[in-house]
Design a protein around this motif. Structure first.
Motif, PDB file in Angstrom:
ATOM      1  N   ASN A 455      -3.968   2.161  -1.406  1.00 52.71           N
ATOM      2  CA  ASN A 455      -2.671   2.197  -2.094  1.00 52.71           C
ATOM      3  C   ASN A 455      -2.130   0.792  -2.342  1.00 52.71           C
ATOM      4  O   ASN A 455      -1.610   0.497  -3.435  1.00 52.71           O
ATOM      5  CB  ASN A 455      -1.659   2.996  -1.274  1.00 52.71           C
ATOM      6  N   LEU A 456      -2.228  -0.083  -1.341  1.00 48.37           N
ATOM      7  CA  LEU A 456      -1.683  -1.435  -1.483  1.00 48.37           C
ATOM      8  C   LEU A 456      -2.436  -2.216  -2.553  1.00 48.37           C
ATOM      9  O   LEU A 456      -1.814  -2.891  -3.395  1.00 48.37           O
ATOM     10  CB  LEU A 456      -1.744  -2.169  -0.144  1.00 48.37           C
ATOM     11  N   ASP A 457      -3.755  -2.130  -2.551  1.00 45.20           N
ATOM     12  CA  ASP A 457      -4.535  -2.802  -3.599  1.00 45.20           C
ATOM     13  C   ASP A 457      -4.153  -2.269  -4.977  1.00 45.20           C
ATOM     14  O   ASP A 457      -4.054  -3.031  -5.953  1.00 45.20           O
ATOM     15  CB  ASP A 457      -6.035  -2.592  -3.357  1.00 45.20           C
ATOM     16  N   ILE A 459      -1.227  -0.868  -5.856  1.00 41.62           N
ATOM     17  CA  ILE A 459       0.124  -1.345  -6.180  1.00 41.62           C
ATOM     18  C   ILE A 459       0.065  -2.777  -6.719  1.00 41.62           C
ATOM     19  O   ILE A 459       0.730  -3.109  -7.723  1.00 41.62           O
ATOM     20  CB  ILE A 459       1.036  -1.274  -4.940  1.00 41.62           C
ATOM     21  N   ARG A 460      -0.723  -3.614  -6.069  1.00 38.30           N
ATOM     22  CA  ARG A 460      -0.811  -5.018  -6.506  1.00 38.30           C
ATOM     23  C   ARG A 460      -1.465  -5.130  -7.880  1.00 38.30           C
ATOM     24  O   ARG A 460      -1.063  -5.979  -8.689  1.00 38.30           O
ATOM     25  CB  ARG A 460      -1.569  -5.822  -5.457  1.00 38.30           C
ATOM     26  N   ASN A 463       1.327  -3.987 -10.264  1.00 35.92           N
ATOM     27  CA  ASN A 463       2.415  -4.975 -10.333  1.00 35.92           C
ATOM     28  C   ASN A 463       2.016  -6.218 -11.117  1.00 35.92           C
ATOM     29  O   ASN A 463       2.879  -6.875 -11.731  1.00 35.92           O
ATOM     30  CB  ASN A 463       2.859  -5.371  -8.924  1.00 35.92           C
ATOM     31  N   ARG A 472       8.876  -4.046 -10.408  1.00 32.23           N
ATOM     32  CA  ARG A 472       7.611  -3.836  -9.710  1.00 32.23           C
ATOM     33  C   ARG A 472       7.758  -2.814  -8.581  1.00 32.23           C
ATOM     34  O   ARG A 472       8.840  -2.586  -8.052  1.00 32.23           O
ATOM     35  CB  ARG A 472       7.074  -5.157  -9.168  1.00 32.23           C
ATOM     36  N   GLU A 475       5.845  -2.831  -2.253  1.00 25.95           N
ATOM     37  CA  GLU A 475       4.544  -2.664  -1.605  1.00 25.95           C
ATOM     38  C   GLU A 475       4.591  -1.695  -0.430  1.00 25.95           C
ATOM     39  O   GLU A 475       3.586  -1.051  -0.108  1.00 25.95           O
ATOM     40  CB  GLU A 475       4.003  -4.027  -1.166  1.00 25.95           C
ATOM     41  N   ALA A 478       3.045   1.839  -0.221  1.00 26.66           N
ATOM     42  CA  ALA A 478       1.663   2.150   0.140  1.00 26.66           C
ATOM     43  C   ALA A 478       1.603   3.182   1.260  1.00 26.66           C
ATOM     44  O   ALA A 478       0.585   3.869   1.436  1.00 26.66           O
ATOM     45  CB  ALA A 478       0.928   0.875   0.564  1.00 26.66           C
ATOM     46  N   GLU A 546      -0.765  -7.367   7.593  1.00 23.63           N
ATOM     47  CA  GLU A 546      -0.510  -7.234   6.158  1.00 23.63           C
ATOM     48  C   GLU A 546      -0.338  -5.767   5.781  1.00 23.63           C
ATOM     49  O   GLU A 546       0.574  -5.414   5.015  1.00 23.63           O
ATOM     50  CB  GLU A 546      -1.659  -7.851   5.368  1.00 23.63           C
ATOM     51  N   LEU A 549       3.000  -3.998   6.498  1.00 25.31           N
ATOM     52  CA  LEU A 549       4.039  -4.284   5.495  1.00 25.31           C
ATOM     53  C   LEU A 549       5.444  -4.345   6.109  1.00 25.31           C
ATOM     54  O   LEU A 549       6.421  -3.866   5.533  1.00 25.31           O
ATOM     55  CB  LEU A 549       3.985  -3.224   4.379  1.00 25.31           C
TER      56      LEU A 549
END
Length: 583
Positions: A455-457, A459-460, A463, A472, A475, A478, A546, A549
């Motif tokens: 999910n985080l990858d 979102i980035r 964005n 945006r 994060e 995620a 990381e 979050l």
């Protein structure tokens, strides 16, 4: 940490509805033991031993009876109504796909002589049903021209749950909780801070809505390929029964979602392989006993697509019923993703639900389709790579649709060969409860953090295409798609020390502690793993930081076990959404 737990997929009514020896939906009950069930039958000793081996990993007791839920702080249940598929009651004699040794063993267990007599006992062990109920089911398998799942099975379990509505436990003096069904989020929200176990109805398997010709159930055709007479009769039954489900005068509590596929061909959609392979050439597995080949890996039929779009998801014929993609084949998930995308392009918010699943670590469904679901595929993997588990593509699509993923607690479907070897080793060398509990907590968190990483990858990536910062995606979202989907009482192989709903409070605490202790030297064997497409490794400390979050471990477990389900319901279980009256 004191928030009540929600479970997106469980079966509290499955056993008691089909067994009058279980007094009510609250009471814990063990299935009868093989040694007692096979008394007086020819060959009892070897058969009893072999049956015991065959079922030893399954939960042959109630897991989500409401007393256990109350003890484990499980206060929000998505009760899945499951009419047992008739193919599940019909072993695949003469077991032609098995080795000679496997056929010999299966012939002893599922002997040709006294065929129904033997089957009825084995089904009792697997399901916890009464002998009378199993005999009735077997009559419908072998003696009836039609199987009307909706009229006989679904309606019976629905009635049982409805009769349990507003009941209290007859067993515990200090348990004054009431079980209460709810029709929408507004009703659920009104129960907050009360001593209530809330229930939301769902359905497992679209077969629950059909009246089938018995011969068609064991054939290899889809609905559009049947004889004209059988096709039209089956289609009419689906449309008629969905209309009935959405009629509040007939069914006060319309199911929130339906798991469209299940273990066998329902003639509407292809399913994924769900039964385990034999561990070796001697000891048979579930896939040797029950034939899943008909309908396996197919897509959604033309009529299945029509049924989804024009009847289940439609709000012109009553309250919308969402689709759960668990058990769908890869191609069926492709087909449903296309339906969701088309609806979203038209401005219709359509969440993808995957109610009880695990990751396979494969990037796309196309790549997953390149490999066969075998023990060899899983041999060197920590998680199972089988198609039934979700790819990274599935995870991203759930995120984009604002959907939800229930992570299961299932030793049959989650682990790959490496985990199974570790578990076997720990049970042999260090059988203490603590080591095995840590290992299962690690498996659960490995699934959770993989979903967050994907999910985080994603979102980035999204964005990076949005020039204005305030537009945006935060994060921390995620974490929004993950919840618990235990599959308790679903004929499963559960985590050893977390095998009933009564253990969920302890499991939640252990998940929190495992996050906090992840880099403690005492935890070095049980750190959260980063699952790659072909291998795996431990996350390092910076990577875990990381992925958190900025959330504390307590905030993380609250999201998994409580908050995300609440947020999902507040968006998609409200009257305005279900009935299509949004402004």
């Amino acid at each position: 940490m004191n928030k009540p737990i929600g479970d997106l997929h469980c079966h509290p009514s499955f056993k008691p509805c089909n067994n009058p020896d279980i007094s009510d939906i609250w009471t814990y009950k063990k299935n009868i033991h093989p040694k007692d069930l096979f008394k007086g039958i020819l060959g009892v000793s070897p058969r009893r031993w072999m049956v015991n081996l065959f079922v030893k990993d399954l939960a042959t007791y109630t897991q989500s009876n409401l007393d256990s839920c109350y003890e484990g702080d499980n206060r929000l249940l998505f009760l899945s109504i499951y009419p047992i598929e008739r193919q599940f009651l019909r072993p695949d004699r003469p077991f032609a796909s098995s080795t000679f040794v496997q056929r010999f063993i299966l012939a002893q267990v599922f002997g040709i002589e006294l065929k129904r007599h033997i089957d009825s006992r084995i089904i009792q062990i697997l399901t916890g049903f009464s002998s009378t109920k199993v005999v009735d089911y077997l009559k419908s398998v072998y003696d009836s021209e039609y199987v009307d799942y909706f009229k006989t099975d679904f309606s019976l379990e629905y009635k049982y749950i409805n009769q349990s509505h507003l009941s209290c436990s007859p067993n515990a003096e200090d348990n004054v909780a009431t079980f209460q069904l709810v029709s929408n989020y507004e009703e659920y929200a009104a129960l907050r801070n009360q001593n209530i176990i809330a229930g939301i109805l769902t359905v497992e398997g679209a077969h629950a809505l059909g009246e089938y010709n018995s011969k068609d159930l064991v054939g290899d055709k889809m609905i559009d390929d049947l004889s004209e007479e059988n096709k039209e009769k089956l289609k009419a039954s689906f449309i008629r029964n969905i209309s009935a489900l959405k009629d509040k005068e007939q069914f006060e509590f319309t199911p929130f979602f339906i798991t469209f596929a299940h273990h066998f061909n329902n003639l509407l959609t292809g399913h994924a392989k769900s039964f385990g392979e034999a561990k070796n050439k001697s000891m048979p597995g579930f896939s040797n006993v029950f034939n899943q080949k008909n309908g396996l890996d197919l897509g959604i039929s033309d009529f299945g697509k029509q049924l989804i779009k024009s009847h289940l998801l439609s709000r012109h014929n009553g309250q919308r019923i969402l689709i759960d993609t668990k058990h769908m084949s890869l191609q069926a998930r492709n087909d449903y993703a296309a339906i969701v995308k088309a609806l979203r392009d038209e401005g219709d918010a359509m969440p993808i639900v995957i109610s009880h699943t695990a990751i396979n670590g494969i990037s796309t469904r196309a790549k997953a389709a390149e490999r066969l679901d075998t023990n060899q595929l899983d041999k060197k993997s920590y998680v199972s790579r089988w198609d039934i588990n979700i790819t990274d593509e599935d995870i991203r699509e759930v995120f984009d649709s604002n959907g939800i993923i229930g992570v299961c607690m299932h030793d049959g479907r989650m682990p790959g060969g490496k985990f199974k070897d570790l578990l076997k080793s720990y049970k042999k060398r260090w059988p203490q409860k603590e080591f095995i509990s840590k290992l299962h907590t690690q498996m659960f968190l490995t699934n959770v953090f993989h979903i967050v990483k994907v999910n985080l990858d994603h979102i980035r990536t999204l964005n990076a295409q949005i020039p204005i910062e305030e537009n945006r995606i935060p994060e921390v979202q995620a974490w929004k798609t993950i919840c618990l989907g235990s599959d308790n009482d679903g004929i499963v192989d559960p985590f050893d020390n977390f095998n009933t709903a009564s253990t969920l409070k302890d499991f939640k605490t252990r998940v929190k502690n495992a996050i906090d202790m992840n880099f403690d030297p005492l935890w070095k064997r049980f750190k959260i793993l980063d699952i790659k497409e072909e291998n795996y490794r431990f996350f390092n400390e910076n990577e875990i930081t990381e992925l958190k979050l900025g959330l504390t471990s307590e905030e993380i477990v609250d999201r998994i076990f409580s908050d995300n389900i609440e947020t999902f319901l507040s968006t998609y279980f409200v009257r305005a959404y279900l009935e299509g009256t949004e402004n």
